[in-house]
Structures are given as C-alpha cells and as structure tokens.
Design a protein around this motif. Structure first.
Motif, PDB file in Angstrom:
ATOM      1  N   LYS A  46       0.734  -1.423   0.110  1.00  0.00           N
ATOM      2  CA  LYS A  46       0.319  -0.039   0.225  1.00  0.00           C
ATOM      3  C   LYS A  46       1.325   1.349  -0.291  1.00  0.00           C
ATOM      4  O   LYS A  46       0.646   2.858  -0.515  1.00  0.00           O
ATOM      5  CB  LYS A  46      -1.059  -0.031   1.092  1.00  0.00           C
ATOM      6  CG  LYS A  46      -2.012  -1.092   1.304  1.00  0.00           C
ATOM      7  CD  LYS A  46      -2.743  -1.653   2.327  1.00  0.00           C
ATOM      8  CE  LYS A  46      -4.053  -2.216   2.086  1.00  0.00           C
ATOM      9  NZ  LYS A  46      -4.954  -2.676   3.602  1.00  0.00           N
ATOM     10  N   LEU A  92      -2.673  -2.712  -3.816  1.00  0.00           N
ATOM     11  CA  LEU A  92      -3.598  -3.088  -2.705  1.00  0.00           C
ATOM     12  C   LEU A  92      -3.018  -3.806  -1.764  1.00  0.00           C
ATOM     13  O   LEU A  92      -3.335  -4.490  -0.909  1.00  0.00           O
ATOM     14  CB  LEU A  92      -4.365  -3.433  -3.833  1.00  0.00           C
ATOM     15  CG  LEU A  92      -5.185  -3.194  -4.593  1.00  0.00           C
ATOM     16  CD1 LEU A  92      -5.831  -3.777  -5.314  1.00  0.00           C
ATOM     17  CD2 LEU A  92      -6.025  -1.794  -4.153  1.00  0.00           C
ATOM     18  N   GLY A  93      -1.723  -4.335  -1.541  1.00  0.00           N
ATOM     19  CA  GLY A  93      -1.003  -4.903  -0.829  1.00  0.00           C
ATOM     20  C   GLY A  93      -1.718  -6.442  -0.741  1.00  0.00           C
ATOM     21  O   GLY A  93      -1.615  -7.030   0.398  1.00  0.00           O
TER      22      GLY A  93
END
Length: 149
Positions: A25, A30-31
């Motif tokens: 992030k 979006l991780g």
C-alpha cells in the motif's frame, strides 16, 4: 471476481494489474499477497530448518525417515509428495545460501557453496559429470576416501 463484482470476467474487466495489486500500500498497490511467492518463502524456511538440523521433533523425524545427508535431497517415487516438494527446492536453496563446512556432515561436496570457487558442480562440470556420488557430503567423501585417485 474482485474487480467486476461478477462470477465471470474477461481480460479487459480488470482495472488494476496483478503486479500493482501485489505491491504494498505504501507503493500505491493494494497489498495483496502473491500466494505462490509466499508459499515458496515458507517452504524455503521449512527447508532451512531441515538443512540446519533445527532442534525440533519434526526435524528429527525427517532426518530419521529420509536421511537427507546420507541419501541426498532427492525426489523419489517412494517418498511423500511433501518430501519431494522440499527436495525439488534444494537446488534453489543451495543457490542462495553459502555454507560453513564445520564437520562436513551436512555440507554437500558438489552442490553447496563452501569453496572460493562456488559450488563445485559449476566450477568443475567435467569432473562432476564423471562423479558417481553426486549427493555425497564433504565428511563422507573424506571419510570414504572417495576423493583419492
């Protein structure tokens, strides 16, 4: 499907590339964890415990069951799929690690990086091609006079 909200998707339905989705992030992603990479890392950690002979009951069991430093980390038809998965990772593990020989019982003569030349199978491919004991440890090679001419 994550991006479109329906069960079916086409290539153009995705709004974010997988590479960006897997970025942290902090990097604008979006991780999302890449499960293949995470699984590989966890298996390598597991393999490291086996190779370094960690003090754990399951490591002792593996050493009794498969005798990796005696028989080598080789996949076989009689071994479990779990063992074969670990055995197939051994070349990658050896490529990213180096070894302190110590007593030589857990250092593979040909495949571990323990000399200034690097792994001997790469430094001396012609000699390695004629070797009959490709998974021998340094200790076993010196003890059995396998290195004598």
């Amino acid at each position: 499907m994550v991006w479109k909200g329906t069960a079916e998707s086409k290539g153009g339905d995705y709004q974010v590339s997988w590479e960006i989705a897997c970025s942290s992030k902090d990097e604008g992603g979006l991780g999302v964890h890449d499960l293949h990479t995470q699984n590989l890392c966890l298996l390598m950690k597991f393999l490291h415990k086996v190779v370094s002979n960690a003090d754990a009951p399951w490591v002792r069991w593996i050493h009794q069951q498969y005798k990796p430093f005696q028989d080598g980390f080789e996949p076989s038809k009689t071994a479990t799929s779990s063992w074969n998965t670990l055995a197939k990772l051994m070349p990658l593990y050896q490529a990213i690690t180096s070894v302190d020989v110590g007593d030589g019982k857990s250092t593979f003569l040909w495949h571990d990086d323990w000399t200034t030349l690097g792994p001997l199978h790469q430094a001396m491919p012609a000699l390695f091609s004629h070797c009959s004991a490709k998974s021998i440890t340094v200790c076993a090679a010196l003890g059995s006079r396998a290195l004598s001419l």
